[in-house]
Write a protein that holds these residues in place. Structure first.
Motif, PDB file in Angstrom:
ATOM      1  N   GLY A  38      33.879  16.067 -25.975  1.00  0.00           N
ATOM      2  CA  GLY A  38      34.110  14.922 -25.524  1.00  0.00           C
ATOM      3  C   GLY A  38      35.121  14.699 -24.265  1.00  0.00           C
ATOM      4  N   ILE A  39      36.019  15.530 -24.361  1.00  0.00           N
ATOM      5  CA  ILE A  39      37.136  15.737 -23.169  1.00  0.00           C
ATOM      6  C   ILE A  39      36.175  16.183 -21.901  1.00  0.00           C
ATOM      7  CG2 ILE A  39      38.775  16.866 -21.932  1.00  0.00           C
ATOM      8  CD1 ILE A  39      40.230  17.264 -24.807  1.00  0.00           C
ATOM      9  N   GLY A  40      35.248  17.089 -21.984  1.00  0.00           N
ATOM     10  CA  GLY A  40      34.484  17.394 -20.894  1.00  0.00           C
ATOM     11  C   GLY A  40      33.290  16.238 -20.482  1.00  0.00           C
ATOM     12  N   LEU A  41      33.045  15.551 -21.341  1.00  0.00           N
ATOM     13  CA  LEU A  41      32.107  14.520 -20.915  1.00  0.00           C
ATOM     14  C   LEU A  41      32.997  13.499 -20.039  1.00  0.00           C
ATOM     15  CD1 LEU A  41      30.011  14.283 -24.216  1.00  0.00           C
ATOM     16  CD2 LEU A  41      29.113  14.534 -21.905  1.00  0.00           C
ATOM     17  N   VAL A  42      34.256  12.999 -20.632  1.00  0.00           N
ATOM     18  CA  VAL A  42      35.121  12.201 -20.068  1.00  0.00           C
ATOM     19  C   VAL A  42      35.376  12.638 -18.647  1.00  0.00           C
ATOM     20  CG1 VAL A  42      37.267  11.020 -19.993  1.00  0.00           C
ATOM     21  CG2 VAL A  42      36.031  10.959 -21.826  1.00  0.00           C
ATOM     22  N   ALA A  45      32.432  12.159 -16.680  1.00  0.00           N
ATOM     23  CA  ALA A  45      32.174  10.506 -16.540  1.00  0.00           C
ATOM     24  C   ALA A  45      33.075  10.041 -15.353  1.00  0.00           C
ATOM     25  CB  ALA A  45      32.463   9.557 -17.817  1.00  0.00           C
ATOM     26  N   VAL A  46      34.276  10.223 -15.208  1.00  0.00           N
ATOM     27  CA  VAL A  46      35.241   9.929 -14.035  1.00  0.00           C
ATOM     28  C   VAL A  46      35.041  10.576 -12.834  1.00  0.00           C
ATOM     29  CG1 VAL A  46      36.913   9.267 -15.582  1.00  0.00           C
ATOM     30  CG2 VAL A  46      37.078  11.498 -14.597  1.00  0.00           C
ATOM     31  N   ALA A  47      34.360  11.831 -12.810  1.00  0.00           N
ATOM     32  CA  ALA A  47      33.887  12.351 -11.697  1.00  0.00           C
ATOM     33  C   ALA A  47      32.632  11.753 -11.045  1.00  0.00           C
ATOM     34  CB  ALA A  47      33.240  13.920 -11.829  1.00  0.00           C
ATOM     35  N   CYS A  48      31.777  11.239 -11.870  1.00  0.00           N
ATOM     36  CA  CYS A  48      30.613  10.329 -11.539  1.00  0.00           C
ATOM     37  C   CYS A  48      31.057   8.922 -10.906  1.00  0.00           C
ATOM     38  CB  CYS A  48      29.632   9.979 -12.731  1.00  0.00           C
ATOM     39  SG  CYS A  48      28.549  11.367 -13.179  1.00  0.00           S
ATOM     40  N   LEU A 255      30.236   8.483 -20.906  1.00  0.00           N
ATOM     41  CA  LEU A 255      31.325   7.840 -21.638  1.00  0.00           C
ATOM     42  C   LEU A 255      30.969   7.418 -23.025  1.00  0.00           C
ATOM     43  CD1 LEU A 255      34.133   7.393 -20.188  1.00  0.00           C
ATOM     44  CD2 LEU A 255      33.412   4.854 -20.130  1.00  0.00           C
ATOM     45  N   ILE A 256      29.968   6.940 -23.265  1.00  0.00           N
ATOM     46  CA  ILE A 256      29.305   6.532 -24.441  1.00  0.00           C
ATOM     47  C   ILE A 256      29.467   7.880 -25.440  1.00  0.00           C
ATOM     48  CG2 ILE A 256      27.470   5.567 -26.054  1.00  0.00           C
ATOM     49  CD1 ILE A 256      27.045   3.605 -23.627  1.00  0.00           C
ATOM     50  N   TYR A 270      42.466  11.554 -20.314  1.00  0.00           N
ATOM     51  CA  TYR A 270      41.872  12.212 -19.098  1.00  0.00           C
ATOM     52  C   TYR A 270      41.264  11.389 -18.140  1.00  0.00           C
ATOM     53  CZ  TYR A 270      42.620  16.185 -22.341  1.00  0.00           C
ATOM     54  OH  TYR A 270      43.373  17.273 -22.677  1.00  0.00           O
ATOM     55  N   LEU A 271      41.194   9.809 -18.630  1.00  0.00           N
ATOM     56  CA  LEU A 271      40.413   9.082 -17.452  1.00  0.00           C
ATOM     57  C   LEU A 271      40.910   9.028 -16.047  1.00  0.00           C
ATOM     58  CD1 LEU A 271      39.895   5.906 -19.821  1.00  0.00           C
ATOM     59  CD2 LEU A 271      38.261   7.832 -19.275  1.00  0.00           C
TER      60      LEU A 271
END
Length: 325
Positions: A38-42, A45-48, A255-256, A270-271
């Protein structure tokens, strides 16, 4: 005369205890792996979202703002429909609050318009830092509009975030321009968007909310885009618009997926990695490095905003989404 358990019973009890410990260890390891995922995906996401904002800022050199906003939403709406409709069928369209879905989409479209205008005039890192005070504004709205009780610690964090914003904007300084107030419009519309999201999240599927957000934004922007449409100088600008749509869509999906794997209270801080990605994009593409005062303001916003957002989701279990264009 009592008898002590035989060796067979002792062995069975020991084996059962060992199995229980092994199962507990496996559960903890699986949970840890899900949280790390989840942390990696967040972070992805913010990199995107930072890439989206970087591309948005660059696109304003040649692409009319309304045209850029329309293309960004049309790409998201079409991509979301092509991916989700075959998977979920007509269940994707079911909503108990169509008016709130429309209002939520309109608010995010307003945020996007403010974002495009802001990025035309502001450096990336400073822009990103200011829009990330949205969780602090949500606290302010909750206290003034929803009449919720706010602790002294929260008020301290709100004050710290706004002081950090003033340090970045420096009203009265030689570098101040009224254009830098545009991100505050984004913050206000995005804060109301977040409040409405928290209300809808109690009854609505997040994929359904994502679907309607894309289409409401597309339809509203379609009303105005004919008046702003223009021929672009080369195909590279169309590729840039596709990149913007792709990054916005993929960022939201990540993010989802992240919130499905870990608690929002764990993920929210992490956002604020988005500030670092925005600084990197501003340096690589526009050769901009924030000055000392801007860095101090960014640090204040990141610390106060992350702490405030963490408290929000810890108490209410409401995911806070990053503000992006």
């Amino acid at each position: 005369m009592s008898q002590s358990p035989g060796p067979g019973i002792d062995s069975a009890a020991t084996a059962a205890l060992a199995q229980a410990r092994a199962a507990a260890h496996t559960r903890r390891r699986t949970e840890s792996e899900r949280i790390l995922a989840g942390i990696g995906l967040v972070i992805l996401a913010v990199a995107c979202f930072a890439t989206l904002d970087t591309a948005t800022k660059y696109s304003t050199l040649a692409v009319p703002i309304l045209m850029g906003v329309w293309f960004r939403y049309a790409f998201q709406a079409i991509a979301t429909t092509l991916v989700l409709l075959p998977l979920r069928g007509t269940a994707l369209l079911r909503t108990q609050h169509p008016r709130y879905q429309a209002l939520r989409g309109a608010l995010l479209l307003g945020s996007s318009l403010f974002a495009f205008l802001s990025l035309r005039y502001m450096p990336l890192a400073e822009f990103t830092s200011i829009v990330l005070i949205a969780p602090l504004v949500i606290t302010l709205l909750a206290a003034t509009t929803l009449k919720e009780q706010v602790s002294p610690l929260r008020w301290t964090l709100v004050a710290g975030g706004f002081i950090g914003t003033l340090v970045i904007l420096r009203p009265g300084g030689g570098s101040f321009s009224w254009a830098v107030l545009l991100p505050l419009g984004l913050v206000l519309t995005n804060a109301w968007f977040q409040v409405l999201t928290s209300k809808l999240a109690q009854t609505e599927n997040p994929l359904t909310m994502h679907f309607y957000t894309g289409w409401v934004g597309t339809l509203l922007a379609s009303v105005a885009v004919p008046f702003a449409w223009t021929a672009l100088p080369s195909w590279e600008w169309w590729a840039l618009l596709c990149l913007m749509g792709f990054m916005g869509t993929v960022g939201h999906f990540m993010l989802i997926l992240a919130y499905q794997r870990a608690p929002a209270s764990t993920l929210t801080p992490y956002l604020y990695a988005q500030i670092a990605f925005a600084m990197l994009g501003g340096w690589l593409i526009f050769s901009h490095v924030p000055d000392r005062f801007s860095l101090i303001g960014m640090a204040m916003i990141a610390v106060c905003g992350a702490a405030g957002a963490w408290l929000t989701v810890r108490e209410r279990r409401v995911p806070i989404e990053p503000a992006e264009s």
